[in-house]
Design a protein around this motif. Sequence first.
Motif, short mmCIF file in Angstrom:
data_model
loop_
_atom_site.label_atom_id
_atom_site.label_comp_id
_atom_site.label_asym_id
_atom_site.label_seq_id
_atom_site.Cartn_x
_atom_site.Cartn_y
_atom_site.Cartn_z
N GLY A 100 38.10 39.32 45.15
CA GLY A 100 39.10 40.57 44.60
C GLY A 100 40.03 40.95 45.54
O GLY A 100 40.78 41.94 44.78
N GLY B 163 43.34 42.31 42.83
CA GLY B 163 43.09 43.00 42.90
C GLY B 163 45.42 43.40 42.96
O GLY B 163 45.93 44.37 42.40
N GLU B 164 45.74 42.29 43.73
CA GLU B 164 47.22 41.89 43.86
C GLU B 164 47.55 41.46 42.58
O GLU B 164 49.07 42.26 42.22
N GLU C 135 48.09 44.17 39.95
CA GLU C 135 48.97 45.30 40.54
C GLU C 135 50.33 44.79 39.37
O GLU C 135 51.23 45.61 39.73
#
Length: 66
Positions: free
Chosen positions: A54, A58-59, A62
């Motif tokens: 996860g 997420g990185e 972004e």
Amino acid sequence: MGSRSEGDGRTAGGSYLDLSDYFCTPTECDPVIGNTLVYRDTSHITEVWSAKFGGVFGEEAEKILH
């Protein structure tokens, strides 16, 4: 493993995030990484792998959202 082409999401105005480098080598996608089962079927990852992965997801998300 099953994958969508980059054009699928973009046709509808979306973005494409290819995470296969985190799951696969150039020749295969291992069903188990470390001691963790990665895939629950041919195109979905397991909840356990998703939880472990996860932060990376997420990185990467972004990067395309900004």
